[in-house]
Write a protein that holds these residues in place. Sequence first.
Motif: not given
Length: 351
Positions: A176-177, A302-303, A305-310
Amino acid sequence: MVLRLTQVALLTFLCASLILFGIIVQSEHGWGSVTHFRLSHLFKVKAPFTPSPRATTVSTEKAGLAHYVWKQCGNPDAEMTSSAALKSSPFSHVLVNDKNKMLYCIVPKVACSNWRRVLLALSGKVNATNPTDINIHAVHHKYKSLLPLLRSFTRPESEHRLSNYYKFMFVRNPLERLLSAWRNKFQTNMSTSVSFRRYFVQVIVRQYRNDSQQLDKKSLDSVQIRFDEFLRFVVDQAEKGAVLNDHWERFHKLCHPCTVRYDFVGRYEHLEEDAMRVLKSVHADRMVRFPQRSAVYKHSRTTEVMREFYKDIPASLLKRVYRCYQEDFQLFNYSVPDFLKLENNKTMIST
């Protein structure tokens, strides 16, 4: 004579009854504080030692994440001396607040700007008692020198502070960071230093794109660095043994938690609660409040949208990222996010 014997017998009976009462209570509840309190008053026995509020807090906290980290490092219960700590670590990221006797290790992208605001407000060195009244950009520029780094002190002065001040740091899920750092530093709609962005954009473009011709400043400002390019750049640098930029450097490299035993290690995921614990520990909870997430942040957390970017990051690259940050994952007890887990409960980044 008979009266005197009667008094002696009565006193003997009273003492025996009290002792029996104590035994009964002890057998049912253990020698609790209430029983000990009553008996100590009757027989003038010295009451048990009661630790100070700060000592109680520190002891409780060290039984939590801070204690877990210390044990993960393989350290014994005894703390490393401040002298030994200074020999093995430069502590170039530890801020000092002498007024409140606090040492804070800066971890960028883990609410460090707000912690700077809090420490400045407590220090009395700025004309503000409310941290939110302090310009968030000024803490990194105009007011930066008002909070000295531990490395700026002489060795005896540093040893004294390491031994006597309240030491704390905050961490965040490493994946996440990383995403937060990329969004803040490389997405054009985010606020960041222009020179910072231009430097790293040029480095990444030269390294990972075929059209790596010399770019002028105007061209650099329009270049979009993809998230996968950023991740490749970070892990390539780490695997070469290079020192990473502070915004994505590993926690253990910044704060050396296996060298100095922190009184408290907080989590970004529990920021409000953990920040209050820190302030209570130094008796500053009635002086300041930790700033809430500012309304200026228009973008999604950020938490969220994490799935979207990873989800589109190749598994091979994810494995390299995990290996790069594996020590932080293990040291601070972080697990791989659920969205990276497969049906058999293994993860996409399992080695």
